[in-house]
Design a protein around this motif. Structure first.
Motif, mmCIF file in Angstrom:
data_model
loop_
_atom_site.group_PDB
_atom_site.id
_atom_site.type_symbol
_atom_site.label_atom_id
_atom_site.label_comp_id
_atom_site.label_asym_id
_atom_site.label_seq_id
_atom_site.Cartn_x
_atom_site.Cartn_y
_atom_site.Cartn_z
ATOM 1 N N ASN A 43 -8.677 7.563 -9.532
ATOM 2 C CA ASN A 43 -8.039 7.511 -10.848
ATOM 3 C C ASN A 43 -7.284 6.191 -10.983
ATOM 4 O O ASN A 43 -6.628 5.741 -10.043
ATOM 5 N N GLN A 44 -7.363 5.587 -12.144
ATOM 6 C CA GLN A 44 -6.718 4.300 -12.390
ATOM 7 C C GLN A 44 -5.195 4.393 -12.216
ATOM 8 O O GLN A 44 -4.561 3.440 -11.797
ATOM 9 N N LYS A 45 -4.640 5.578 -12.526
ATOM 10 C CA LYS A 45 -3.190 5.771 -12.418
ATOM 11 C C LYS A 45 -2.864 6.407 -11.070
ATOM 12 O O LYS A 45 -3.188 7.571 -10.837
ATOM 13 N N PRO A 46 -2.207 5.664 -10.175
ATOM 14 C CA PRO A 46 -1.925 6.177 -8.830
ATOM 15 C C PRO A 46 -1.191 7.514 -8.811
ATOM 16 O O PRO A 46 -1.455 8.353 -7.953
ATOM 17 N N ASP A 47 -0.290 7.738 -9.757
ATOM 18 C CA ASP A 47 0.478 8.979 -9.748
ATOM 19 C C ASP A 47 -0.344 10.192 -10.187
ATOM 20 O O ASP A 47 0.117 11.326 -10.095
ATOM 21 N N GLN A 48 -1.570 9.964 -10.632
ATOM 22 C CA GLN A 48 -2.451 11.068 -11.025
ATOM 23 C C GLN A 48 -3.519 11.359 -9.969
ATOM 24 O O GLN A 48 -4.389 12.197 -10.181
ATOM 25 N N ARG A 49 -3.450 10.666 -8.842
ATOM 26 C CA ARG A 49 -4.388 10.927 -7.747
ATOM 27 C C ARG A 49 -3.890 12.117 -6.928
ATOM 28 O O ARG A 49 -2.684 12.300 -6.778
ATOM 29 N N ARG A 72 0.840 -1.192 0.000
ATOM 30 C CA ARG A 72 0.000 0.000 0.000
ATOM 31 C C ARG A 72 0.872 1.237 0.000
ATOM 32 O O ARG A 72 1.961 1.245 0.555
ATOM 33 N N THR A 73 0.358 2.288 -0.625
ATOM 34 C CA THR A 73 1.042 3.567 -0.671
ATOM 35 C C THR A 73 0.045 4.653 -0.273
ATOM 36 O O THR A 73 -1.148 4.376 -0.070
ATOM 37 N N LYS A 74 0.509 5.880 -0.210
ATOM 38 C CA LYS A 74 -0.406 6.991 0.041
ATOM 39 C C LYS A 74 -1.449 7.065 -1.064
ATOM 40 O O LYS A 74 -2.613 7.357 -0.811
ATOM 41 N N ALA A 75 -1.035 6.775 -2.290
ATOM 42 C CA ALA A 75 -1.982 6.788 -3.415
ATOM 43 C C ALA A 75 -3.055 5.718 -3.237
ATOM 44 O O ALA A 75 -4.212 5.928 -3.604
ATOM 45 N N TYR A 114 -13.999 12.706 -5.780
ATOM 46 C CA TYR A 114 -13.832 11.267 -5.572
ATOM 47 C C TYR A 114 -13.391 10.549 -6.836
ATOM 48 O O TYR A 114 -12.662 9.564 -6.774
ATOM 49 N N GLN A 115 -13.772 11.063 -7.996
ATOM 50 C CA GLN A 115 -13.298 10.433 -9.227
ATOM 51 C C GLN A 115 -11.790 10.659 -9.417
ATOM 52 O O GLN A 115 -11.093 9.774 -9.904
ATOM 53 N N ASP A 116 -11.293 11.827 -9.027
ATOM 54 C CA ASP A 116 -9.843 12.058 -9.063
ATOM 55 C C ASP A 116 -9.130 11.106 -8.107
ATOM 56 O O ASP A 116 -8.058 10.591 -8.422
ATOM 57 N N CYS A 117 -9.724 10.870 -6.945
ATOM 58 C CA CYS A 117 -9.122 9.974 -5.948
ATOM 59 C C CYS A 117 -9.032 8.542 -6.449
ATOM 60 O O CYS A 117 -8.080 7.829 -6.119
ATOM 61 N N ILE A 172 -3.643 14.184 -0.035
ATOM 62 C CA ILE A 172 -4.726 14.404 0.933
ATOM 63 C C ILE A 172 -4.969 15.888 1.185
ATOM 64 O O ILE A 172 -6.115 16.300 1.414
ATOM 65 N N GLU A 173 -3.925 16.707 1.110
ATOM 66 C CA GLU A 173 -4.112 18.139 1.316
ATOM 67 C C GLU A 173 -5.033 18.738 0.244
ATOM 68 O O GLU A 173 -5.895 19.560 0.550
ATOM 69 N N ILE A 174 -4.850 18.310 -0.989
ATOM 70 C CA ILE A 174 -5.707 18.787 -2.087
ATOM 71 C C ILE A 174 -7.133 18.294 -1.885
ATOM 72 O O ILE A 174 -8.097 19.046 -2.091
#
Length: 150
Positions: free
Chosen positions: A122-128, A54-57, A117-120, A131-133
């Motif tokens: 996102n299929q690509k983890p690096d595009q999520r 698991r990662t932050k993403a 929530y759709q941004d969260c 948490i601050e945003i």
């Protein structure tokens, strides 16, 4: 992280079960025997069959699922729930999620909230977003809702 692990105590939100969630990164955990994990798990973790940590993403993905759940009042992928006693149905849900499919927005949900929530999820983890945003965007949506009521 899932909705059963979020508690409210003295007006403070708390997250529980960190010990159990740490086990999820171990390959020996059978995701198919844990529906809650499937519903809230990052597709990259499902695709890696427990061979990825698991990662932050990954946590942001779970936050996105929780935000959808708040707007819908339903458990994610509830249409699968009654059929998920069957291992093949669980595999179908995993495949559905891995392919990038998600729950549909609930009619009447503010579009800015849906975007969060759709941004969260996102299929690509690096595009999520981080948490601050997410918090900043949620505060903006809340402010807009309050202003529209006044």
């Amino acid at each position: 992280m899932n909705s059963e692990n979020i508690l409210i105590h003295n007006d403070t939100i708390k997250i529980s079960n960190f010990g159990i969630s740490k086990l999820v990164i171990e390959p020996s955990i059978d995701l198919l025997n844990s529906l809650g994990l499937i519903e809230y798990s990052d597709p990259m973790l499902l695709k890696a069959e427990g061979k990825s940590s698991r990662t932050k993403a990954s946590d942001i993905y779970s936050v996105g699922i929780l935000l959808w759940e708040i707007s819908s009042g339903k458990i994610p992928y509830y249409s699968y729930e009654s059929r998920l006693q069957d291992k093949s149905e669980k595999l179908d849900l995993i495949s559905f999620i891995i392919k990038g499919n998600r729950e549909n927005p609930i009619k009447g949900t503010p579009q800015n909230y849906v975007k969060i929530y759709q941004d969260c999820w996102n299929q690509k983890p690096d595009q999520r977003p981080n948490i601050e945003i997410v918090i900043q965007d949620l505060e903006h949506v809340a402010k807009m809702i309050v202003e529209s009521i006044e």
